[in-house]
Design a protein around this motif. Structure first.
Motif, PDB file in Angstrom:
ATOM      1  N   ALA A  87       0.835  -1.210   0.000  1.00  0.00           N
ATOM      2  CA  ALA A  87       0.000   0.000   0.000  1.00  0.00           C
ATOM      3  C   ALA A  87       0.869   1.259   0.000  1.00  0.00           C
ATOM      4  CB  ALA A  87      -0.920  -0.014   1.214  1.00  0.00           C
ATOM      5  N   TRP A  90       2.564   1.636  -3.371  1.00  0.00           N
ATOM      6  CA  TRP A  90       1.553   2.062  -4.346  1.00  0.00           C
ATOM      7  C   TRP A  90       1.294   3.566  -4.222  1.00  0.00           C
ATOM      8  CZ3 TRP A  90      -0.780   0.168  -8.568  1.00  0.00           C
ATOM      9  CH2 TRP A  90      -1.941   0.785  -9.014  1.00  0.00           C
ATOM     10  N   ALA A  91       1.147   4.007  -2.994  1.00  0.00           N
ATOM     11  CA  ALA A  91       0.881   5.437  -2.764  1.00  0.00           C
ATOM     12  C   ALA A  91       2.035   6.294  -3.296  1.00  0.00           C
ATOM     13  CB  ALA A  91       0.663   5.698  -1.279  1.00  0.00           C
ATOM     14  N   TYR A  94       2.104   7.497  -6.967  1.00  0.00           N
ATOM     15  CA  TYR A  94       1.163   8.490  -7.503  1.00  0.00           C
ATOM     16  C   TYR A  94       1.943   9.530  -8.326  1.00  0.00           C
ATOM     17  CZ  TYR A  94      -2.429  12.001  -7.987  1.00  0.00           C
ATOM     18  OH  TYR A  94      -3.324  12.884  -8.526  1.00  0.00           O
TER      19      TYR A  94
ATOM     20  N   GLU B  83      -7.477  12.089  -8.378  1.00  0.00           N
ATOM     21  CA  GLU B  83      -6.685  12.603  -7.260  1.00  0.00           C
ATOM     22  C   GLU B  83      -5.987  11.444  -6.556  1.00  0.00           C
ATOM     23  OE1 GLU B  83      -6.472  15.894  -6.549  1.00  0.00           O
ATOM     24  OE2 GLU B  83      -7.672  16.145  -8.368  1.00  0.00           O
ATOM     25  N   LYS B  84      -5.097  11.793  -5.624  1.00  0.00           N
ATOM     26  CA  LYS B  84      -4.311  10.763  -4.951  1.00  0.00           C
ATOM     27  C   LYS B  84      -5.185   9.767  -4.182  1.00  0.00           C
ATOM     28  CE  LYS B  84      -0.079   9.923  -2.467  1.00  0.00           C
ATOM     29  NZ  LYS B  84       1.130  10.456  -1.846  1.00  0.00           N
ATOM     30  N   TRP B  87      -6.409   7.218  -6.449  1.00  0.00           N
ATOM     31  CA  TRP B  87      -5.291   6.340  -6.821  1.00  0.00           C
ATOM     32  C   TRP B  87      -5.076   5.280  -5.745  1.00  0.00           C
ATOM     33  CZ3 TRP B  87      -2.069   4.705 -10.462  1.00  0.00           C
ATOM     34  CH2 TRP B  87      -0.846   4.145 -10.092  1.00  0.00           C
ATOM     35  N   ILE B  88      -5.045   5.701  -4.495  1.00  0.00           N
ATOM     36  CA  ILE B  88      -4.807   4.759  -3.391  1.00  0.00           C
ATOM     37  C   ILE B  88      -5.925   3.705  -3.343  1.00  0.00           C
ATOM     38  CG2 ILE B  88      -4.790   4.618  -0.851  1.00  0.00           C
ATOM     39  CD1 ILE B  88      -3.165   7.296  -0.971  1.00  0.00           C
TER      40      ILE B  88
END
Lengths: 318, 300
Positions: A87, A90-91, A94, B83-84, B87-88
């Motif tokens: 996680a 992945w973040a 961005y 937006e982020k 995405w998460i």
């Protein structure tokens, strides 16, 4: 046998790789593990020298100086990296994901190029093409069937109705196309998984009840066959294993794994087969171009790694 | 004969090829493998040793010839802008998709290989170009290396991350494939630290459409930022033919760079851009490719 240099493409910590290296060195040759995991962050690679066609370097070694190679592991062939990001990872991607997948693909392309180039100039066990086909199970079955070799009836794809019809006709198993577990398959189980067929095609294969065998073929020669005995037979060959023991194939049957490897261009393979109880007929389930052999060897006493090492060293001498 | 063109119905290249084939009396059908598994149903199988393949309710054994106008294509996962937080939240869905993707690709390749390399309904169809050759020709370092080894002059290149040198450098992907479909559209693509094929940009480039069973006397000459039709010199055509033989291809788009008086291989694309050629050199390109596919086949 001395002074031959054998390159083993694989992980430093892979027990199969370690065993093969030791066996090659038992024969007086030099074995070097070429672990591509660090490329390009830690190690460097280079393809150059067009005038001679000889310079393919990795981690400060001129790979063109090697006499033969064993390919234990090849990078993924999908355009998408098959790395599961946590996680947090992945973040962090961005805004940067395009560069990440591009870099992963280019890395894989470079190492695939190295292996393909070396395949054309030195003995490579197995050649790139054969290793590549390992991931194409339905195609493997089609090739074997077209050569008249016995494979179970099968259907692969996302056509739910055709798969369900097929599974309804006879006991069947479902197999992922590339990797994963085998499980029993009926029209009812398929109905439960129907939605996933829109994401992931599946292979449904006629279930053959019988003795599970793996033959090892090296350089067109059968070097041994093992039978896996199960405590409670599951359809996935990795579950409930009780023991592995050497098995003697009949003269006619012994030709099948060799013919299968020849059809697929595999110089070394673990050929999974099943000897049907009722008919005593042998079916080929899969040819593995980089099979596990260490456990089979430990449990059966068959000299699998020694035979593979001998073949590599002999090929290197040609 | 019946020809199956594998690729997008929206592809101008396949549109031209379909028209050229049908003008010659050979029905051509476009099937898009990229639409499976999400939308189109497809299956490959064998019963008692006889192999078969179906796509979108069509029996692929009904075709005499296949043209691969797309390879390893896939449906886009990421669309639009987000937006982020979005995405998460997408991570899990993407991972499921990605896990299926490798099986989808394995199936697509198996299907293309099966129609070309095994007997469907007792006969073997021709596949142009063969999937095996396409798979190998994806790898640019391998192409250049093998061509050089065979004595074909190759434009100098390196695989690396280009440094700022002030020289006009051209960067190409190490593997020839579609990048656009793998991108997240709302993210930038910098590739500053990505391994690339790096080479000097040539002052003049020739684009040849090489066809094993034919001859296209015209090429595209790229110079001073413009493209125009020009007669293809014999030397260029000979290199094109040698490359086809070397890589087991029947058709290809060959880019040659001019270095003084010598012609050197700059790139090799196993799925030629037919529309680009037609735009510059006229209908000869699509026509020659259609003739190559038809071979000695009779019109229906």
């Amino acid at each position: 046998m001395k002074n031959r240099k054998i390159g083993i493409f694989g992980r430093e910590d892979d027990p199969e790789v370690e065993l093969l290296k030791a066996r090659v060195e038992d024969l007086g040759a030099e074995a070097t593990i070429i672990d591509l995991i660090g490329f390009p962050k830690v190690t460097t690679g280079l393809i150059a020298g067009f005038a001679t066609g000889k310079a393919v370097a990795y981690d400060h070694q001129d790979l063109a100086q090697f006499d033969a190679f064993y390919l234990r592991q090849m990078s993924y062939f999908s355009p998408l990296p098959q790395t599961e990001l946590s996680a947090e990872e992945w973040a962090e991607q961005y805004g940067r994901y395009n560069d990440y997948i591009a870099a992963e693909r280019e890395k894989a392309s470079f190492t695939e190029s190295v292996i393909e180039i070396l395949s054309e100039t030195r003995p490579m066990v197995n050649p790139y093409r054969a290793a590549f086909y390992h991931k194409l199970k339905p195609y493997q079955y089609c090739v074997l069937a077209s050569r008249g070799l016995p494979v179970p009836d099968f259907r692969a794809g996302n056509d739910y109705f055709e798969l369900a019809r097929f599974a309804g006709e006879a006991p069947s198993v479902a197999k992922p196309l590339v990797g994963g577990f085998v499980k029993r398959c009926t029209p009812e189980t398929l109905a439960q998984d129907r939605e996933s067929l829109r994401r992931r095609p599946l292979m449904v294969q006629q279930l053959i009840a019988g003795r599970a065998l793996r033959s090892f073929v090296v350089g067109g020669r059968l070097v041994g066959t093992c039978e896996t005995v199960y405590a409670d037979q599951d359809v996935d060959s990795r579950h409930n294993v009780l023991a592995m023991r050497a098995f003697e194939l009949g003269t006619e049957d012994a030709r099948l794994p060799v013919a299968a490897c020849e059809a697929l261009g595999m110089l070394f393979a673990g050929v999974d087969m099943i000897l049907e109880e009722a008919s005593k007929r042998l079916y080929i389930l899969e040819c593995n171009p980089a099979p596990f052999f260490r456990n089979f060897e430990v449990q059966t006493g068959l000299a699998l790694s020694r035979e593979l090492a001998r073949y590599l060293v002999e090929e290197a001498a040609l | 004969m019946r020809v199956c063109l594998l690729g997008s119905q929206l592809s101008p290249d396949l549109g031209i090829l379909k028209r050229e084939l049908e003008d010659r009396g050979h029905p051509a059908t476009i099937l898009n493998p990229r639409k499976s598994p999400q939308y189109m149903l497809a299956a490959v199988g064998a019963t008692r040793g006889r192999a078969g393949a179906w796509f979108d309710h069509r029996n692929l054994a009904d075709f005499d010839c296949f043209y691969l106008g797309d390879f390893e294509g896939r449906e886009r996962f990421f669309r639009g802008s987000f937006e982020k937080d979005t995405w998460i939240a997408l991570r899990e869905r993407y991972q499921t998709y990605e896990a299926g993707e490798v099986d989808g690709l394995a199936f697509q390749l198996s299907l293309a290989l099966a129609v070309g390399s095994t007997s469907l309904a007792g006969r073997r169809a021709r596949v142009v170009n063969s999937p095996e050759s396409l798979a190998r020709v994806r790898l640019r370092p391998y192409i250049f290396w093998k061509a050089a080894l065979a004595g074909v002059p190759v434009w100098h290149f390196e695989v690396g991350v280009p440094a700022e040198s002030g020289v006009a450098l051209d960067r190409a992907r190490v593997r020839i494939a579609e990048d656009a479909l793998h991108d997240v559209p709302c993210f930038d693509r910098e590739l500053a630290a990505t391994l690339s094929v790096v080479r000097k940009r040539p002052a003049e480039l020739w684009k040849i459409l090489a066809v094993a069973e034919g001859e296209i006397p015209t090429m595209i000459r790229v110079k001073d930022g413009g493209e125009r039709a020009a007669a293809a010199p014999q030397e260029a055509r000979d290199i094109g033919r040698r490359l086809l033989a070397l890589f087991g291809l029947e058709v290809a788009e060959v880019h040659l760079a001019l270095a003084g008086s010598q012609v050197r291989l700059y790139d090799l694309l196993a799925i030629p851009g037919i529309a680009g050629f037609e735009e510059t050199i006229g209908p000869a390109a699509g026509g020659a490719l259609a003739e190559a596919l038809i071979g000695s086949g009779e019109p229906l």
